[in-house]
Design an enzyme around this catalytic site. Structure first.
Site, PDB file in Angstrom:
ATOM      1  N   SER A 161       0.857  -1.190   0.002  1.00  0.00           N
ATOM      2  CA  SER A 161       0.006  -0.110  -0.087  1.00  0.00           C
ATOM      3  C   SER A 161       0.767   1.391   0.149  1.00  0.00           C
ATOM      4  O   SER A 161       2.022   1.217   0.554  1.00  0.00           O
ATOM      5  CB  SER A 161      -0.774  -0.102   1.296  1.00  0.00           C
ATOM      6  OG  SER A 161      -1.545   1.315   1.333  1.00  0.00           O
ATOM      7  N   TYR A 208      -2.554  -0.126   9.907  1.00  0.00           N
ATOM      8  CA  TYR A 208      -2.678  -0.922   8.764  1.00  0.00           C
ATOM      9  C   TYR A 208      -1.406  -0.672   7.900  1.00  0.00           C
ATOM     10  O   TYR A 208      -0.947  -1.703   7.149  1.00  0.00           O
ATOM     11  CB  TYR A 208      -3.850  -0.259   7.960  1.00  0.00           C
ATOM     12  CG  TYR A 208      -3.961  -0.591   6.552  1.00  0.00           C
ATOM     13  CD1 TYR A 208      -4.495  -1.717   6.097  1.00  0.00           C
ATOM     14  CD2 TYR A 208      -3.504   0.531   5.540  1.00  0.00           C
ATOM     15  CE1 TYR A 208      -4.374  -1.956   4.791  1.00  0.00           C
ATOM     16  CE2 TYR A 208      -3.534   0.129   3.968  1.00  0.00           C
ATOM     17  CZ  TYR A 208      -4.115  -0.998   3.759  1.00  0.00           C
ATOM     18  OH  TYR A 208      -4.107  -1.409   2.345  1.00  0.00           O
TER      19      TYR A 208
END
Length: 351
Positions: free
Chosen positions: A142, A167
């Site tokens: 990501s 995350y």
């Protein structure tokens, strides 16, 4: 090729499975189908691949009714025994791991699910790849791994040791874990740092979906950082094309690699990291304007401060994607938004 794609009830995984099926690959889809967001969208994606949702039962492999090359199984990545059984029986050639607990803000209040899915689940994938002769593992990272980095555009050569959400930390951990397995067991692994993916069948927790829903329902939209956000919005078809090209080109060992080099995206091991982004950051207010133009209605806006875990700007350097794979995302924001809104109106029966 016999390819396992995890996360095929998810946004990117659904589109990727369709793309690879169209070129004749034998695809096995896996998803936990959790209720993180509107389950109707997940089941809608599943049914579009010819899987009868009423036949779905945990651990049961289901044959598509529309494509003989597609099978689907509901399974959690944390289920080590179930995953091992699937790999042993099916003998996959390659794995594309897109399943993960997504969402930056959700990780602030639900940290344990990120450890379960993104760390334990990813370890189980690595172990299965190790023991079942997988020729290439491609996995989703990501853009959030860039964290406190301020140098833009974000380059895969940059240091990413300062994530600002769990995350992001879990995605950085995936990259480190993959490198370890590439180094120790010579498994070719490629991590892909996605930049703000949008498009038809998109996630209901993402800005474009939330904005579209609110505008059609005559409700205000929340605009964070007072509209000063910039994002490298990337259309889903461009992301999928990048994944396919990467999957087709596994990294090789590089005995000439210099550990003192300033490029953290490569190694002596068969390991590589790529950014996949539009290479063109767009102001959030310009993104909203394009959406308003498509819908034909002006949104009422709640201007709010930046949220914990968010970064003010993202911008992908994709020079190595161009160099290695002759590829660069290129769908315009207006074209991408137009296609999303057309899908949204059709799926939710909006006049």
């Amino acid at each position: 090729m016999k390819i396992l794609i995890t996360g095929t009830a998810g946004f990117i995984g659904f589109h990727l499975a369709n793309k690879l099926l169209k070129r004749g690959e034998q695809i096995f889809g896996l998803d936990s189908i959790n209720d993180y967001y509107d389950i109707r969208v997940k089941y809608g994606r599943v049914e579009m691949t010819g899987i009868d949702k009423d036949e779905i039962k945990y651990g049961k492999l289901i044959q598509s009714k529309t494509d003989s090359n597609y099978q689907f199984i509901q399974l959690n990545l944390e289920d080590r025994e179930g995953l091992e059984k699937l790999f042993a029986e099916q003998k996959f050639d390659k794995v594309i791991n897109l399943a993960a607990q997504a969402g930056v803000r959700y990780s602030l209040t639900n940290p344990q699910v990120y450890m379960d899915s993104n760390i334990t689940g990813f370890l189980n994938i690595l172990e299965c790849c190790r023991h079942h002769n997988i020729k290439h593992l491609t996995y989703a990272s990501s853009s959030s791994v860039y964290g406190l980095n301020e140098s833009q555009p974000f380059s895969t050569k940059d240091n990413v040791d300062h994530p600002i959400s769990l995350y992001a930390a879990s995605k950085k951990a995936n990259e480190l874990m993959a490198h370890t397995y590439s180094h120790l067991f010579k498994i070719p692994t490629t991590g892909l740092r996605f930049f703000t993916v949008y498009g038809p069948w998109g996630r209901p927790d993402m800005a474009l979906f939330l904005f579209t829903k609110a505008i059609f329902e005559n409700k205000p939209i929340d605009v964070f950082n007072h509209g000063e956000m910039q994002r490298d919005f990337t259309y889903v078809d461009d992301i999928v094309e990048g994944i396919v090209r990467v999957n087709d080109n596994p990294p090789k060992e590089n005995p000439d690699w210099n550990p003192n080099s300033d490029d953290a995206s490569v190694s002596s091991a068969p390991y590589k990291i790529y950014n996949i982004g539009n290479n063109n950051p767009v102001k959030l207010m310009d993104f909203i304007t394009a959406l308003e133009q498509k819908i034909g209605k002006t949104a009422e806006k709640n201007m709010l401060p930046i949220q914990a875990g968010d970064v003010p700007s993202t911008y992908a350097d994709v020079s190595d994607l161009i160099r290695d794979l002759d590829y660069k995302p290129q769908t315009s924001i207006q074209d991408g938004i137009d296609q999303f809104v057309d899908w949204y109106k059709d799926f939710f029966k909006v006049n």
